[in-house]
Write a protein that holds these residues in place. Structure first.
Motif, mmCIF file in Angstrom:
data_model
loop_
_atom_site.group_PDB
_atom_site.id
_atom_site.type_symbol
_atom_site.label_atom_id
_atom_site.label_comp_id
_atom_site.label_asym_id
_atom_site.label_seq_id
_atom_site.Cartn_x
_atom_site.Cartn_y
_atom_site.Cartn_z
ATOM 1 N N ARG A 78 -4.567 5.213 -2.329
ATOM 2 C CA ARG A 78 -3.633 5.568 -3.392
ATOM 3 C C ARG A 78 -3.038 6.966 -3.219
ATOM 4 O O ARG A 78 -2.155 7.361 -3.982
ATOM 5 N N GLY A 79 -3.521 7.732 -2.238
ATOM 6 C CA GLY A 79 -2.983 9.070 -2.038
ATOM 7 C C GLY A 79 -3.441 10.054 -3.093
ATOM 8 O O GLY A 79 -2.672 10.922 -3.522
ATOM 9 N N LEU A 80 -4.697 9.949 -3.518
ATOM 10 C CA LEU A 80 -5.256 10.849 -4.528
ATOM 11 C C LEU A 80 -6.264 11.780 -3.858
ATOM 12 O O LEU A 80 -7.322 11.329 -3.408
ATOM 13 N N PRO A 81 -5.986 13.081 -3.772
ATOM 14 C CA PRO A 81 -6.945 14.013 -3.162
ATOM 15 C C PRO A 81 -8.167 14.187 -4.074
ATOM 16 O O PRO A 81 -8.017 14.519 -5.251
ATOM 17 N N GLU B 280 0.823 -1.211 0.000
ATOM 18 C CA GLU B 280 0.000 0.000 0.000
ATOM 19 C C GLU B 280 0.856 1.261 0.000
ATOM 20 O O GLU B 280 0.591 2.208 -0.754
ATOM 21 N N VAL B 281 1.881 1.294 0.837
ATOM 22 C CA VAL B 281 2.745 2.474 0.917
ATOM 23 C C VAL B 281 3.498 2.685 -0.393
ATOM 24 O O VAL B 281 3.628 3.818 -0.878
ATOM 25 N N ALA B 282 3.985 1.605 -0.992
ATOM 26 C CA ALA B 282 4.727 1.722 -2.247
ATOM 27 C C ALA B 282 3.844 2.272 -3.361
ATOM 28 O O ALA B 282 4.282 3.106 -4.171
ATOM 29 N N MET B 283 2.593 1.834 -3.415
ATOM 30 C CA MET B 283 1.669 2.356 -4.423
ATOM 31 C C MET B 283 1.360 3.828 -4.167
ATOM 32 O O MET B 283 1.258 4.629 -5.099
ATOM 33 N N ARG B 284 1.228 4.191 -2.907
ATOM 34 C CA ARG B 284 0.896 5.572 -2.562
ATOM 35 C C ARG B 284 2.058 6.516 -2.866
ATOM 36 O O ARG B 284 1.868 7.599 -3.419
ATOM 37 N N VAL B 285 3.270 6.103 -2.511
ATOM 38 C CA VAL B 285 4.433 6.978 -2.685
ATOM 39 C C VAL B 285 4.846 7.071 -4.154
ATOM 40 O O VAL B 285 5.249 8.132 -4.625
ATOM 41 N N SER B 286 4.738 5.971 -4.880
ATOM 42 C CA SER B 286 5.138 5.980 -6.292
ATOM 43 C C SER B 286 4.025 6.477 -7.202
ATOM 44 O O SER B 286 4.289 6.984 -8.294
ATOM 45 N N GLY B 287 2.769 6.315 -6.758
ATOM 46 C CA GLY B 287 1.640 6.647 -7.615
ATOM 47 C C GLY B 287 1.399 5.617 -8.695
ATOM 48 O O GLY B 287 0.589 5.833 -9.598
ATOM 49 N N SER B 288 2.077 4.481 -8.613
ATOM 50 C CA SER B 288 2.018 3.480 -9.679
ATOM 51 C C SER B 288 1.407 2.176 -9.186
ATOM 52 O O SER B 288 1.805 1.640 -8.148
ATOM 53 N N LYS C 74 -21.419 15.708 -2.369
ATOM 54 C CA LYS C 74 -20.647 15.738 -1.125
ATOM 55 C C LYS C 74 -21.440 15.241 0.077
ATOM 56 O O LYS C 74 -20.908 14.533 0.944
ATOM 57 N N SER C 75 -22.710 15.580 0.165
ATOM 58 C CA SER C 75 -23.504 15.262 1.351
ATOM 59 C C SER C 75 -24.097 13.857 1.333
ATOM 60 O O SER C 75 -24.707 13.429 2.317
ATOM 61 N N ASP C 76 -23.937 13.108 0.251
ATOM 62 C CA ASP C 76 -24.560 11.785 0.129
ATOM 63 C C ASP C 76 -23.905 10.756 1.043
ATOM 64 O O ASP C 76 -22.689 10.773 1.267
ATOM 65 N N GLN C 77 -24.730 9.843 1.547
ATOM 66 C CA GLN C 77 -24.256 8.642 2.225
ATOM 67 C C GLN C 77 -24.461 7.492 1.248
ATOM 68 O O GLN C 77 -25.590 7.144 0.918
ATOM 69 N N SER C 78 -23.368 6.915 0.770
ATOM 70 C CA SER C 78 -23.477 5.927 -0.297
ATOM 71 C C SER C 78 -22.326 4.936 -0.207
ATOM 72 O O SER C 78 -21.178 5.318 0.056
ATOM 73 N N GLN C 79 -22.628 3.665 -0.443
ATOM 74 C CA GLN C 79 -21.584 2.645 -0.452
ATOM 75 C C GLN C 79 -20.616 2.880 -1.605
ATOM 76 O O GLN C 79 -19.404 2.675 -1.471
ATOM 77 N N ILE C 80 -21.154 3.325 -2.739
ATOM 78 C CA ILE C 80 -20.291 3.627 -3.885
ATOM 79 C C ILE C 80 -19.328 4.751 -3.526
ATOM 80 O O ILE C 80 -18.119 4.666 -3.765
ATOM 81 N N LYS C 81 -19.854 5.801 -2.923
ATOM 82 C CA LYS C 81 -19.033 6.953 -2.534
ATOM 83 C C LYS C 81 -17.980 6.547 -1.505
ATOM 84 O O LYS C 81 -16.812 6.956 -1.593
ATOM 85 N N ASP C 82 -18.374 5.728 -0.526
ATOM 86 C CA ASP C 82 -17.422 5.271 0.493
ATOM 87 C C ASP C 82 -16.279 4.472 -0.129
ATOM 88 O O ASP C 82 -15.112 4.613 0.268
ATOM 89 N N THR C 83 -16.612 3.634 -1.109
ATOM 90 C CA THR C 83 -15.588 2.814 -1.759
ATOM 91 C C THR C 83 -14.610 3.682 -2.540
ATOM 92 O O THR C 83 -13.393 3.457 -2.512
ATOM 93 N N VAL C 84 -15.136 4.685 -3.240
ATOM 94 C CA VAL C 84 -14.276 5.612 -3.984
ATOM 95 C C VAL C 84 -13.333 6.340 -3.033
ATOM 96 O O VAL C 84 -12.123 6.455 -3.286
ATOM 97 N N GLU C 85 -13.861 6.832 -1.919
ATOM 98 C CA GLU C 85 -13.044 7.582 -0.964
ATOM 99 C C GLU C 85 -11.968 6.705 -0.332
ATOM 100 O O GLU C 85 -10.824 7.141 -0.142
ATOM 101 N N LYS C 86 -12.323 5.477 -0.019
ATOM 102 C CA LYS C 86 -11.355 4.567 0.592
ATOM 103 C C LYS C 86 -10.206 4.275 -0.365
ATOM 104 O O LYS C 86 -9.028 4.282 0.027
ATOM 105 N N GLU C 87 -10.531 4.026 -1.633
ATOM 106 C CA GLU C 87 -9.482 3.723 -2.602
ATOM 107 C C GLU C 87 -8.634 4.959 -2.897
ATOM 108 O O GLU C 87 -7.409 4.855 -3.065
#
Length: 412
Positions: free
Chosen positions: A172-175, A52-60, A155-168
């Motif tokens: 990956r370190g993508l704002p 996880e850290v390697a993917m986040r730091v490299s972006g790859s 922004k204000s939605d509670q959604s499983q799809i939204k939660d999954t996007v935010e977690k990933e």
């Protein structure tokens, strides 16, 4: 405490308290649920953490296949166990079941922090880039047809799809930014505009968010599976790709993975000693200690910068000396991404009488009322992006060719 030490303390205080909105925090930290504190299980968690850290730091997304997982335990600087609450355990088990991966019930959350220098060395040795802390904000317009309803996620939605996007995105370190999709947005953009990929209204509606890139997604449940069309607009270029899968979590995670790879490919820097160099960056309009600290911290956090210090001050104009891992083009491209500095195209002014060079500190009675001074070895607040390089006032730097200079001014 003398005036020099006091002023340095003030500078470092400002540096520590003024991070940028798109600056990634805790880049080298990760946690994993584990069933016990057994050494074998801990080492397996270290390997997953390194991925996880390697993917986040490299972006790859290539990182897991390229790095040496056998040395994961040797790259840990700190780790500790936390007992998971029943709520955390139940949420984890529910998520695992929804992904079709039933796991043994965990008891602990293992937090680990990797040594940044060792991670960077591992990435460089295996031909992977380094993506700095300063990263572009990505605005997401995601239109969903789930078989019953159609809607745009906001922004204000509670959604499983939204939660999954935010977690990933976090992994990956993508704002990312979700739109408000309020009255103002609705006046400019409809569901049909997003679904039809009409970029003109999309661009207009996106302007208020001041994002660096726009990610458009069309997610549709049909014939027993999910299909998603993704498009990424960045620097007036559009990259598009399609994905399909039975699992909603897998397809949204994969979409963010591909988007992150596209974004990082523009800003991550490959270590190449042949391209290492030096550069002077002259920044004007630094009328306060806060401005000085903001610029110092910002330059130190950029991926191509190995070290930085203020070499000379002329009133509200400061020359920063940079040692680079990469070349001048890398630095200019990344600075253009941010909102801290803008090119200074004004005519060069005559130097003021007040000039402080690196290694000097004037007495209070000699300082003009600019609020800016020279400080040796400015360092980022995390201590990872740039190293101090102090010079004693008695030691003279050997004469060598003057490095190229870039001229910027701080954005007001």
């Amino acid at each position: 405490m003398n005036c020099k030490s006091l002023f340095l303390s003030i500078i470092l205080l400002f540096i520590a308290s003024h991070a940028q909105a798109s600056s990634i925090k805790r880049m080298y930290e990760v946690s994993q649920p584990v069933v016990s504190q057994d050494k074998q299980i801990r080492n397996a968690a270290f390997e997953q953490g390194l991925i996880e850290v390697a993917m986040r730091v490299s972006g790859s997304s290539r990182a897991p296949a390229e790095i040496d997982l056998m040395v994961a335990s040797q790259m840990i600087s700190q780790y500790r166990y936390f007992i998971m609450s029943e709520k955390e355990i139940n949420a984890y088990m529910k998520q695992s079941a929804s992904q079709g991966t039933p796991l043994e019930k965990p008891r602990y959350r293992l937090w680990m922090k990797f040594d940044d220098a060792k991670v960077k060395q591992q990435l460089g040795n295996n031909g992977l880039p380094i993506w700095g802390y300063q990263r572009p904000n990505v605005l997401i317009w995601l239109a969903v047809k789930d078989g019953k309803n159609r809607y745009l996620l906001k922004k204000s939605d509670q959604s499983q799809i939204k939660d999954t996007v935010e977690k990933e995105a976090h992994r990956r370190g993508l704002p990312i930014i979700w739109p408000e999709y309020d009255t103002l947005d609705r006046q400019q953009l409809s569901f049909i505009d997003v679904w039809g990929e009409f970029w003109e209204p999309l661009k207009q509606a996106s302007q208020r968010y001041k994002a660096d890139a726009v990610l458009l997604g069309k997610m549709n449940w049909a014939n027993g599976s999910w299909q998603v069309n993704w498009s990424l607009l960045m620097e007036d270029r559009i990259e598009s790709w399609k994905l399909s899968a039975l699992d909603m979590g897998m397809i949204t995670s994969s979409g963010i993975d591909v988007a992150t790879d596209h974004v990082s490919s523009r800003f991550a820097v490959y270590a190449n000693s042949a391209n290492d160099g030096e550069l002077l960056v002259r920044v004007s309009d630094l009328y306060s200690v806060k401005n000085f600290a903001t610029v110092s911290h910002y330059l130190a956090s950029l991926a191509p910068v190995k070290s930085v210090y203020a070499s000379e001050v002329k009133g509200a104009q400061v020359d920063f000396y940079l040692e680079l891992s990469g070349d001048e083009k890398d630095l200019k491209r990344i600075i253009a991404l941010g909102k801290i500095l803008q090119p200074d195209t004004r005519a060069e002014e005559e130097p003021s009488e007040y000039v402080v060079r690196q290694g000097q500190m004037p007495m209070d009675s000699e300082k003009p009322d600019t609020g800016v001074t020279a400080v040796q070895g400015i360092q980022s607040d995390n201590g990872q992006s740039a190293k101090q390089e102090p010079l004693s006032p008695e030691v003279q730097r050997p004469q060598k060719p003057q490095p190229n200079m870039l001229r910027y001014r701080i954005n007001s």
